[in-house]
Scaffold this motif. Sequence first.
Motif, PDB file in Angstrom:
ATOM      1  N   ILE A 131       0.823  -1.217   0.000  1.00 22.16           N
ATOM      2  CA  ILE A 131       0.000   0.000   0.000  1.00 22.16           C
ATOM      3  C   ILE A 131       0.853   1.262   0.000  1.00 22.16           C
ATOM      4  O   ILE A 131       0.367   2.342  -0.309  1.00 22.16           O
ATOM      5  CB  ILE A 131      -0.992   0.038   1.187  1.00 22.16           C
ATOM      6  CG1 ILE A 131      -0.255  -0.084   2.523  1.00 22.16           C
ATOM      7  CG2 ILE A 131      -2.049  -1.050   1.059  1.00 22.16           C
ATOM      8  CD1 ILE A 131      -1.156   0.212   3.728  1.00 22.16           C
ATOM      9  N   SER A 164      -8.331  -3.643   6.566  1.00 23.94           N
ATOM     10  CA  SER A 164      -7.712  -2.486   5.881  1.00 23.94           C
ATOM     11  C   SER A 164      -6.976  -1.556   6.842  1.00 23.94           C
ATOM     12  O   SER A 164      -5.800  -1.226   6.641  1.00 23.94           O
ATOM     13  CB  SER A 164      -8.779  -1.695   5.113  1.00 23.94           C
ATOM     14  OG  SER A 164      -9.289  -2.478   4.063  1.00 23.94           O
ATOM     15  N   LEU A 280      -3.931   3.480  -0.082  1.00 22.57           N
ATOM     16  CA  LEU A 280      -5.121   2.965   0.624  1.00 22.57           C
ATOM     17  C   LEU A 280      -5.950   4.114   1.186  1.00 22.57           C
ATOM     18  O   LEU A 280      -5.435   4.962   1.924  1.00 22.57           O
ATOM     19  CB  LEU A 280      -4.666   2.047   1.777  1.00 22.57           C
ATOM     20  CG  LEU A 280      -5.742   1.631   2.781  1.00 22.57           C
ATOM     21  CD1 LEU A 280      -6.838   0.780   2.113  1.00 22.57           C
ATOM     22  CD2 LEU A 280      -5.117   0.849   3.941  1.00 22.57           C
TER      23      LEU A 280
END
Length: 389
Positions: A131, A164, A280
Amino acid sequence: MKTQVAIIGAGPAGLLLGHLLRAEGVDCVVIERQTPDYVLGRIRAGVLEQVTVGLMARLGLDARLRDQGLVEEGFNLADGERLIRIDVASLTGKTVVVYGQTEITRDLMEAAPGRGLQVIYGVSDVALHDIDGDAPHVTYRKDGADCRIDARFIAGCDGFHGPSRKAIPAAAAKEYERVYPFGWLGILADVPPCNPELIYANHPRGFALASMRSPTRSRYYVDVPLTERVEDWPDDRLWDELALRLGPEAAARITRGPALEKSIAPLRSYVFEPMRHGSLLLCGDSAHIVPPTGAKGLNLAASDVHYAAEALAGYFRRGDGDAIAGYSARALARVWKSERFSWSLTRLMHRFPEDGPFERAMQVAELDYIAGSRAAQLSIAENYVGLPV
Ligand code: RFL
Ligand code: PHB
Protein backbone atom coordinates in the motif's frame (compact mmCIF):
# COMPACT_ATOMS: atom_id res chain seq x y z
CA MET A 1 -7.39 -9.72 -12.04
CA LYS A 2 -6.52 -6.08 -12.74
CA THR A 3 -8.65 -3.03 -11.93
CA GLN A 4 -8.29 0.63 -11.02
CA VAL A 5 -9.80 0.51 -7.51
CA ALA A 6 -10.11 -2.63 -5.37
CA ILE A 7 -12.86 -2.11 -2.80
CA ILE A 8 -12.85 -4.27 0.33
CA GLY A 9 -16.31 -4.65 1.94
CA ALA A 10 -19.80 -4.57 0.42
CA GLY A 11 -21.60 -2.72 3.22
CA PRO A 12 -23.14 0.64 2.39
CA ALA A 13 -19.73 2.36 2.07
CA GLY A 14 -18.25 -0.18 -0.36
CA LEU A 15 -21.36 -0.51 -2.53
CA LEU A 16 -21.98 3.25 -2.69
CA LEU A 17 -18.36 3.89 -3.63
CA GLY A 18 -18.47 1.17 -6.26
CA HIS A 19 -21.58 2.66 -7.87
CA LEU A 20 -20.20 6.22 -7.78
CA LEU A 21 -16.94 5.10 -9.41
CA ARG A 22 -18.75 3.11 -12.10
CA ALA A 23 -20.88 6.20 -12.83
CA GLU A 24 -17.61 8.11 -13.39
CA GLY A 25 -16.27 5.40 -15.67
CA VAL A 26 -13.69 4.15 -13.14
CA ASP A 27 -13.06 0.39 -13.04
CA CYS A 28 -13.49 -1.26 -9.68
CA VAL A 29 -14.19 -4.61 -8.03
CA VAL A 30 -15.78 -5.12 -4.61
CA ILE A 31 -14.90 -8.13 -2.45
CA GLU A 32 -17.03 -9.12 0.57
CA ARG A 33 -16.47 -11.73 3.26
CA GLN A 34 -20.15 -12.53 3.87
CA THR A 35 -23.00 -13.74 1.65
CA PRO A 36 -25.60 -11.23 0.34
CA ASP A 37 -28.24 -12.68 2.71
CA TYR A 38 -25.99 -12.25 5.72
CA VAL A 39 -25.26 -8.62 4.80
CA LEU A 40 -29.01 -7.94 4.39
CA GLY A 41 -29.80 -9.64 7.72
CA ARG A 42 -27.86 -7.08 9.76
CA ILE A 43 -30.33 -4.62 11.28
CA ARG A 44 -28.59 -1.30 11.71
CA ALA A 45 -29.17 2.30 10.71
CA GLY A 46 -32.57 3.80 10.08
CA VAL A 47 -32.22 7.55 9.61
CA LEU A 48 -30.74 9.08 6.45
CA GLU A 49 -29.36 12.59 6.09
CA GLN A 50 -29.60 14.64 2.91
CA VAL A 51 -26.08 13.61 1.88
CA THR A 52 -27.05 9.94 1.77
CA VAL A 53 -30.41 10.55 0.08
CA GLY A 54 -28.64 12.88 -2.39
CA LEU A 55 -26.08 10.24 -3.38
CA MET A 56 -28.82 7.67 -4.02
CA ALA A 57 -30.67 10.26 -6.13
CA ARG A 58 -27.52 11.14 -8.10
CA LEU A 59 -27.11 7.45 -8.91
CA GLY A 60 -30.75 7.20 -9.95
CA LEU A 61 -31.23 4.48 -7.33
CA ASP A 62 -33.70 6.34 -5.12
CA ALA A 63 -37.04 5.13 -6.56
CA ARG A 64 -37.85 2.87 -3.59
CA LEU A 65 -36.39 5.35 -1.12
CA ARG A 66 -38.70 8.10 -2.45
CA ASP A 67 -41.64 5.73 -2.48
CA GLN A 68 -41.20 4.06 0.90
CA GLY A 69 -38.95 6.40 2.93
CA LEU A 70 -40.68 8.33 5.72
CA VAL A 71 -39.79 12.03 5.59
CA GLU A 72 -39.25 13.24 9.16
CA GLU A 73 -39.66 16.96 9.90
CA GLY A 74 -38.65 16.76 13.55
CA PHE A 75 -37.74 14.56 16.51
CA ASN A 76 -38.15 14.67 20.27
CA LEU A 77 -36.00 14.70 23.38
CA ALA A 78 -37.88 13.38 26.43
CA ASP A 79 -36.81 14.07 30.00
CA GLY A 80 -39.13 12.49 32.55
CA GLU A 81 -42.56 13.93 31.78
CA ARG A 82 -41.44 16.62 29.33
CA LEU A 83 -41.17 16.25 25.54
CA ILE A 84 -38.95 18.77 23.74
CA ARG A 85 -39.70 18.79 20.02
CA ILE A 86 -36.89 19.83 17.69
CA ASP A 87 -38.65 21.18 14.62
CA VAL A 88 -35.89 20.30 12.21
CA ALA A 89 -37.76 21.35 9.06
CA SER A 90 -38.69 24.86 10.17
CA LEU A 91 -35.29 25.45 11.83
CA THR A 92 -33.13 24.26 8.92
CA GLY A 93 -35.43 23.98 5.89
CA LYS A 94 -34.28 20.34 5.63
CA THR A 95 -35.57 16.92 6.67
CA VAL A 96 -34.22 13.42 7.31
CA VAL A 97 -35.65 10.21 5.88
CA VAL A 98 -36.40 7.01 7.76
CA TYR A 99 -35.30 4.20 5.42
CA GLY A 100 -33.44 1.16 6.73
CA GLN A 101 -29.79 0.45 6.01
CA THR A 102 -31.00 -2.98 4.90
CA GLU A 103 -33.13 -1.38 2.19
CA ILE A 104 -30.38 0.95 0.93
CA THR A 105 -28.00 -1.99 0.81
CA ARG A 106 -30.59 -4.06 -1.10
CA ASP A 107 -31.09 -1.22 -3.63
CA LEU A 108 -27.33 -0.93 -4.20
CA MET A 109 -26.85 -4.71 -4.33
CA GLU A 110 -29.65 -5.33 -6.83
CA ALA A 111 -28.50 -2.51 -9.13
CA ALA A 112 -24.88 -3.71 -9.23
CA PRO A 113 -25.01 -6.20 -12.15
CA GLY A 114 -26.92 -3.74 -14.40
CA ARG A 115 -24.36 -1.01 -13.72
CA GLY A 116 -21.35 -3.22 -14.41
CA LEU A 117 -20.31 -3.29 -10.76
CA GLN A 118 -18.70 -6.61 -9.93
CA VAL A 119 -19.21 -7.73 -6.32
CA ILE A 120 -17.56 -10.98 -5.20
CA TYR A 121 -19.20 -12.39 -2.06
CA GLY A 122 -17.94 -15.12 0.27
CA VAL A 123 -14.21 -14.36 0.12
CA SER A 124 -11.80 -15.17 2.97
CA ASP A 125 -8.21 -14.42 4.07
CA VAL A 126 -8.26 -10.92 2.57
CA ALA A 127 -4.83 -9.26 2.81
CA LEU A 128 -3.51 -5.92 1.53
CA HIS A 129 -0.03 -5.63 0.01
CA ASP A 130 2.33 -2.81 -1.09
CA ILE A 131 0.00 0.00 0.00
CA ASP A 132 3.03 2.32 0.34
CA GLY A 133 3.68 2.23 -3.40
CA ASP A 134 1.57 2.97 -6.47
CA ALA A 135 0.94 -0.66 -7.43
CA PRO A 136 -0.82 -2.23 -4.44
CA HIS A 137 -2.61 -5.57 -4.57
CA VAL A 138 -5.13 -7.54 -2.56
CA THR A 139 -5.06 -11.32 -2.06
CA TYR A 140 -7.95 -13.51 -0.90
CA ARG A 141 -9.38 -16.99 -1.15
CA LYS A 142 -12.60 -17.85 -2.93
CA ASP A 143 -14.04 -21.39 -3.33
CA GLY A 144 -10.73 -22.90 -2.23
CA ALA A 145 -8.64 -20.95 -4.80
CA ASP A 146 -6.02 -18.25 -4.18
CA CYS A 147 -6.99 -14.99 -5.93
CA ARG A 148 -5.31 -11.64 -6.47
CA ILE A 149 -6.46 -8.18 -7.56
CA ASP A 150 -3.90 -5.67 -8.80
CA ALA A 151 -5.11 -2.08 -8.57
CA ARG A 152 -3.91 1.52 -8.52
CA PHE A 153 -5.82 2.20 -5.27
CA ILE A 154 -7.45 0.15 -2.52
CA ALA A 155 -10.56 1.44 -0.75
CA GLY A 156 -10.92 -0.02 2.76
CA CYS A 157 -14.70 -0.16 3.31
CA ASP A 158 -14.56 -3.22 5.54
CA GLY A 159 -16.06 -1.87 8.75
CA PHE A 160 -14.55 -1.68 12.22
CA HIS A 161 -13.19 -5.25 12.29
CA GLY A 162 -11.83 -5.49 8.72
CA PRO A 163 -8.17 -5.84 7.71
CA SER A 164 -7.71 -2.49 5.88
CA ARG A 165 -7.08 -0.16 8.81
CA LYS A 166 -4.73 -2.75 10.35
CA ALA A 167 -2.57 -2.67 7.20
CA ILE A 168 -1.48 0.90 8.01
CA PRO A 169 1.71 0.91 10.11
CA ALA A 170 1.03 1.95 13.72
CA ALA A 171 3.87 4.47 13.53
CA ALA A 172 2.00 6.35 10.79
CA ALA A 173 -1.31 6.51 12.65
CA LYS A 174 -3.10 7.87 15.69
CA GLU A 175 -6.19 6.43 17.36
CA TYR A 176 -8.75 8.20 19.53
CA GLU A 177 -11.24 6.11 21.46
CA ARG A 178 -13.98 6.32 24.07
CA VAL A 179 -15.81 3.15 25.09
CA TYR A 180 -19.14 3.74 26.86
CA PRO A 181 -20.23 1.74 29.91
CA PHE A 182 -23.46 0.48 28.29
CA GLY A 183 -24.86 -0.97 25.08
CA TRP A 184 -28.13 -0.51 23.19
CA LEU A 185 -30.54 -3.41 23.28
CA GLY A 186 -32.67 -3.10 20.13
CA ILE A 187 -35.94 -4.74 19.14
CA LEU A 188 -37.51 -4.81 15.68
CA ALA A 189 -41.21 -5.72 15.51
CA ASP A 190 -44.03 -5.62 12.98
CA VAL A 191 -46.18 -3.22 14.95
CA PRO A 192 -47.09 0.42 14.23
CA PRO A 193 -44.69 2.96 15.80
CA CYS A 194 -45.89 4.68 19.00
CA ASN A 195 -45.11 8.10 17.53
CA PRO A 196 -44.69 9.42 13.97
CA GLU A 197 -41.41 11.11 15.02
CA LEU A 198 -38.45 9.63 16.90
CA ILE A 199 -38.29 10.02 20.69
CA TYR A 200 -34.93 9.92 22.50
CA ALA A 201 -35.66 9.61 26.25
CA ASN A 202 -33.45 10.19 29.29
CA HIS A 203 -35.37 8.54 32.15
CA PRO A 204 -34.18 7.73 35.70
CA ARG A 205 -34.29 4.05 34.65
CA GLY A 206 -32.06 4.78 31.65
CA PHE A 207 -32.11 5.70 27.97
CA ALA A 208 -34.80 4.71 25.49
CA LEU A 209 -35.35 5.41 21.79
CA ALA A 210 -38.57 4.98 19.86
CA SER A 211 -37.84 4.70 16.14
CA MET A 212 -39.35 2.94 13.15
CA ARG A 213 -38.76 1.48 9.71
CA SER A 214 -42.25 1.96 8.22
CA PRO A 215 -45.83 2.71 9.32
CA THR A 216 -46.12 -0.96 10.31
CA ARG A 217 -42.62 -1.73 11.59
CA SER A 218 -41.10 -0.33 14.81
CA ARG A 219 -37.55 -0.18 16.08
CA TYR A 220 -36.96 0.51 19.78
CA TYR A 221 -33.85 0.61 21.96
CA VAL A 222 -33.00 0.77 25.68
CA ASP A 223 -29.52 1.08 27.12
CA VAL A 224 -28.31 -1.83 29.25
CA PRO A 225 -25.09 -2.57 31.19
CA LEU A 226 -22.52 -4.40 29.07
CA THR A 227 -22.86 -7.42 31.35
CA GLU A 228 -26.45 -8.08 30.15
CA ARG A 229 -27.25 -10.70 27.51
CA VAL A 230 -30.14 -10.74 25.03
CA GLU A 231 -31.46 -13.88 26.79
CA ASP A 232 -31.94 -11.76 29.94
CA TRP A 233 -34.54 -9.75 28.03
CA PRO A 234 -37.61 -11.75 26.98
CA ASP A 235 -39.93 -9.61 24.81
CA ASP A 236 -42.36 -8.79 27.66
CA ARG A 237 -39.60 -7.50 29.91
CA LEU A 238 -38.31 -5.25 27.11
CA TRP A 239 -41.79 -3.87 26.26
CA ASP A 240 -42.40 -3.16 29.98
CA GLU A 241 -39.09 -1.33 30.24
CA LEU A 242 -39.74 0.72 27.10
CA ALA A 243 -43.15 1.77 28.42
CA LEU A 244 -41.58 2.98 31.68
CA ARG A 245 -38.70 4.86 30.08
CA LEU A 246 -40.64 6.50 27.25
CA GLY A 247 -43.23 7.87 29.70
CA PRO A 248 -47.00 7.40 30.08
CA GLU A 249 -48.10 9.25 26.94
CA ALA A 250 -45.92 7.28 24.54
CA ALA A 251 -46.50 4.10 26.56
CA ALA A 252 -50.24 4.37 25.97
CA ARG A 253 -49.57 4.25 22.22
CA ILE A 254 -47.03 1.40 22.18
CA THR A 255 -48.26 -1.70 20.35
CA ARG A 256 -46.44 -4.82 21.51
CA GLY A 257 -45.47 -7.68 19.22
CA PRO A 258 -42.98 -10.52 18.89
CA ALA A 259 -39.38 -9.55 18.17
CA LEU A 260 -38.25 -10.09 14.58
CA GLU A 261 -34.75 -9.24 15.77
CA LYS A 262 -33.22 -8.44 19.14
CA SER A 263 -29.56 -7.65 19.75
CA ILE A 264 -27.18 -5.66 21.93
CA ALA A 265 -24.73 -3.22 20.31
CA PRO A 266 -21.87 -1.77 22.39
CA LEU A 267 -21.36 2.00 22.15
CA ARG A 268 -18.04 3.45 21.10
CA SER A 269 -16.52 6.68 19.79
CA TYR A 270 -13.43 5.99 17.68
CA VAL A 271 -11.36 7.87 15.09
CA PHE A 272 -8.33 6.61 13.19
CA GLU A 273 -6.04 9.18 11.60
CA PRO A 274 -5.06 9.49 8.81
CA MET A 275 -7.80 8.10 6.57
CA ARG A 276 -5.34 7.62 3.70
CA HIS A 277 -1.96 5.94 3.71
CA GLY A 278 -0.16 5.63 0.36
CA SER A 279 -2.58 3.98 -2.05
CA LEU A 280 -5.12 2.97 0.62
CA LEU A 281 -8.16 5.12 1.38
CA LEU A 282 -10.36 4.23 4.37
CA CYS A 283 -14.12 4.96 4.26
CA GLY A 284 -16.89 4.51 6.84
CA ASP A 285 -16.68 2.36 9.96
CA SER A 286 -13.20 1.11 8.99
CA ALA A 287 -11.90 4.55 10.02
CA HIS A 288 -14.37 5.72 12.65
CA ILE A 289 -17.24 4.70 14.91
CA VAL A 290 -19.85 6.92 16.51
CA PRO A 291 -22.33 5.90 19.21
CA PRO A 292 -25.73 5.54 17.50
CA THR A 293 -27.31 8.48 19.37
CA GLY A 294 -27.95 10.99 16.56
CA ALA A 295 -27.87 8.39 13.77
CA LYS A 296 -24.60 9.49 12.17
CA GLY A 297 -22.70 6.27 11.33
CA LEU A 298 -24.10 5.36 7.94
CA ASN A 299 -24.33 9.01 6.95
CA LEU A 300 -20.64 9.54 7.73
CA ALA A 301 -19.82 6.53 5.60
CA ALA A 302 -21.76 8.23 2.78
CA SER A 303 -19.90 11.54 3.13
CA ASP A 304 -16.51 9.75 3.19
CA VAL A 305 -17.49 7.94 0.02
CA HIS A 306 -18.57 11.20 -1.62
CA TYR A 307 -15.09 12.69 -0.96
CA ALA A 308 -13.29 9.48 -1.95
CA ALA A 309 -15.22 9.12 -5.22
CA GLU A 310 -14.47 12.73 -6.14
CA ALA A 311 -10.77 12.28 -5.40
CA LEU A 312 -10.49 8.98 -7.29
CA ALA A 313 -12.47 10.23 -10.29
CA GLY A 314 -10.27 13.34 -10.42
CA TYR A 315 -7.17 11.14 -10.40
CA PHE A 316 -8.31 8.84 -13.20
CA ARG A 317 -9.88 11.57 -15.36
CA ARG A 318 -7.34 14.36 -15.02
CA GLY A 319 -4.32 12.73 -13.35
CA ASP A 320 -5.01 15.03 -10.39
CA GLY A 321 -3.28 13.64 -7.29
CA ASP A 322 -4.05 16.64 -5.05
CA ALA A 323 -7.54 15.49 -4.13
CA ILE A 324 -6.17 12.07 -3.17
CA ALA A 325 -3.55 13.79 -1.00
CA GLY A 326 -6.26 15.94 0.57
CA TYR A 327 -8.85 13.16 1.08
CA SER A 328 -7.99 12.39 4.71
CA ALA A 329 -8.09 15.99 5.94
CA ARG A 330 -11.32 16.70 4.05
CA ALA A 331 -13.11 13.63 5.36
CA LEU A 332 -11.80 14.01 8.93
CA ALA A 333 -13.04 17.60 9.19
CA ARG A 334 -16.61 16.31 8.86
CA VAL A 335 -15.96 13.12 10.85
CA TRP A 336 -14.83 15.05 13.94
CA LYS A 337 -17.92 17.26 13.89
CA SER A 338 -20.18 14.21 13.75
CA GLU A 339 -18.12 12.57 16.51
CA ARG A 340 -18.69 15.65 18.66
CA PHE A 341 -22.45 15.69 18.04
CA SER A 342 -22.89 11.95 18.66
CA TRP A 343 -20.80 12.10 21.82
CA SER A 344 -22.61 15.16 23.20
CA LEU A 345 -26.09 13.72 22.49
CA THR A 346 -24.99 10.45 24.12
CA ARG A 347 -23.72 12.40 27.15
CA LEU A 348 -26.98 14.35 27.40
CA MET A 349 -29.42 11.45 27.02
CA HIS A 350 -27.81 8.61 29.05
CA ARG A 351 -27.33 8.07 32.81
CA PHE A 352 -23.66 7.22 33.24
CA PRO A 353 -22.86 4.94 36.21
CA GLU A 354 -20.07 7.28 37.35
CA ASP A 355 -22.33 10.38 37.30
CA GLY A 356 -23.32 12.09 40.53
CA PRO A 357 -25.91 14.80 41.32
CA PHE A 358 -23.81 17.51 39.64
CA GLU A 359 -23.62 15.70 36.30
CA ARG A 360 -27.37 15.04 36.45
CA ALA A 361 -28.03 18.72 37.23
CA MET A 362 -25.98 19.61 34.15
CA GLN A 363 -28.18 17.34 32.01
CA VAL A 364 -31.34 18.95 33.39
CA ALA A 365 -29.93 22.45 32.84
CA GLU A 366 -28.93 21.63 29.28
CA LEU A 367 -32.34 20.15 28.46
CA ASP A 368 -33.96 23.26 30.02
CA TYR A 369 -31.75 25.46 27.88
CA ILE A 370 -32.63 23.51 24.73
CA ALA A 371 -36.37 23.64 25.58
CA GLY A 372 -36.27 27.44 25.81
CA SER A 373 -33.72 28.46 23.19
CA ARG A 374 -34.23 28.58 19.45
CA ALA A 375 -30.45 28.95 19.04
CA ALA A 376 -29.82 25.72 20.97
CA GLN A 377 -32.52 23.91 18.97
CA LEU A 378 -31.07 25.18 15.69
CA SER A 379 -27.63 23.89 16.66
CA ILE A 380 -29.05 20.42 17.36
CA ALA A 381 -31.22 20.48 14.24
CA GLU A 382 -28.41 21.44 11.83
CA ASN A 383 -26.26 18.62 13.18
CA TYR A 384 -29.15 16.15 13.06
CA VAL A 385 -29.98 16.82 9.38
CA GLY A 386 -26.26 16.65 8.64
CA LEU A 387 -23.56 19.26 8.16
CA PRO A 388 -22.74 20.21 4.57
CA VAL A 389 -20.28 18.09 2.59
P1 RFL B 1 -20.26 -2.04 7.49
O1 RFL B 1 -21.73 -1.86 7.31
O2 RFL B 1 -19.79 -2.67 8.74
O3 RFL B 1 -19.74 -2.85 6.22
C1 RFL B 1 -18.43 -3.38 6.15
C2 RFL B 1 -18.44 -4.59 5.26
O4 RFL B 1 -17.13 -5.12 5.16
C3 RFL B 1 -17.21 -6.52 5.28
N1 RFL B 1 -15.92 -7.05 5.75
C4 RFL B 1 -15.06 -7.69 4.94
N2 RFL B 1 -15.08 -7.96 3.62
C5 RFL B 1 -14.04 -8.63 3.10
N3 RFL B 1 -12.98 -9.08 3.84
C6 RFL B 1 -12.92 -8.84 5.17
N4 RFL B 1 -11.90 -9.29 5.91
C7 RFL B 1 -13.99 -8.11 5.77
N5 RFL B 1 -14.25 -7.69 7.03
C8 RFL B 1 -15.42 -7.07 6.99
C9 RFL B 1 -18.34 -6.76 6.26
O5 RFL B 1 -18.88 -8.07 6.17
C10 RFL B 1 -19.32 -5.68 5.82
O6 RFL B 1 -20.24 -6.13 4.85
O7 RFL B 1 -19.48 -0.65 7.36
P2 RFL B 1 -19.76 0.62 6.41
O8 RFL B 1 -20.07 0.20 5.02
O9 RFL B 1 -18.67 1.56 6.70
O10 RFL B 1 -21.16 1.21 6.96
C11 RFL B 1 -21.23 1.78 8.24
C12 RFL B 1 -22.62 1.55 8.84
O11 RFL B 1 -22.96 0.18 8.73
C13 RFL B 1 -22.70 1.99 10.31
O12 RFL B 1 -21.98 3.18 10.51
C14 RFL B 1 -24.15 2.22 10.76
O13 RFL B 1 -24.88 1.03 10.75
C15 RFL B 1 -24.20 2.84 12.15
N6 RFL B 1 -25.57 2.98 12.66
C16 RFL B 1 -26.37 4.03 12.25
N7 RFL B 1 -25.92 4.92 11.33
C17 RFL B 1 -26.73 5.91 10.87
O14 RFL B 1 -26.29 6.72 10.03
N8 RFL B 1 -28.05 6.04 11.30
C18 RFL B 1 -28.57 5.20 12.22
O15 RFL B 1 -29.77 5.31 12.54
C19 RFL B 1 -27.72 4.15 12.75
N9 RFL B 1 -28.18 3.29 13.67
C20 RFL B 1 -26.07 2.06 13.58
C21 RFL B 1 -27.39 2.24 14.08
C22 RFL B 1 -25.31 0.97 14.01
C23 RFL B 1 -25.83 0.07 14.91
N10 RFL B 1 -25.01 -1.04 15.27
C24 RFL B 1 -25.46 -2.37 15.33
C25 RFL B 1 -23.58 -0.88 15.37
C26 RFL B 1 -27.93 1.37 15.00
C27 RFL B 1 -27.14 0.29 15.44
C28 RFL B 1 -27.76 -0.62 16.47
C1 PHB C 1 -32.82 3.29 14.23
O1 PHB C 1 -33.97 3.48 13.78
O2 PHB C 1 -32.28 2.18 14.19
C2 PHB C 1 -32.09 4.43 14.84
C3 PHB C 1 -32.64 5.69 14.82
C4 PHB C 1 -31.96 6.75 15.40
C5 PHB C 1 -30.75 6.53 16.01
C6 PHB C 1 -30.19 5.26 16.01
C7 PHB C 1 -30.86 4.20 15.44
O3 PHB C 1 -30.12 7.57 16.60
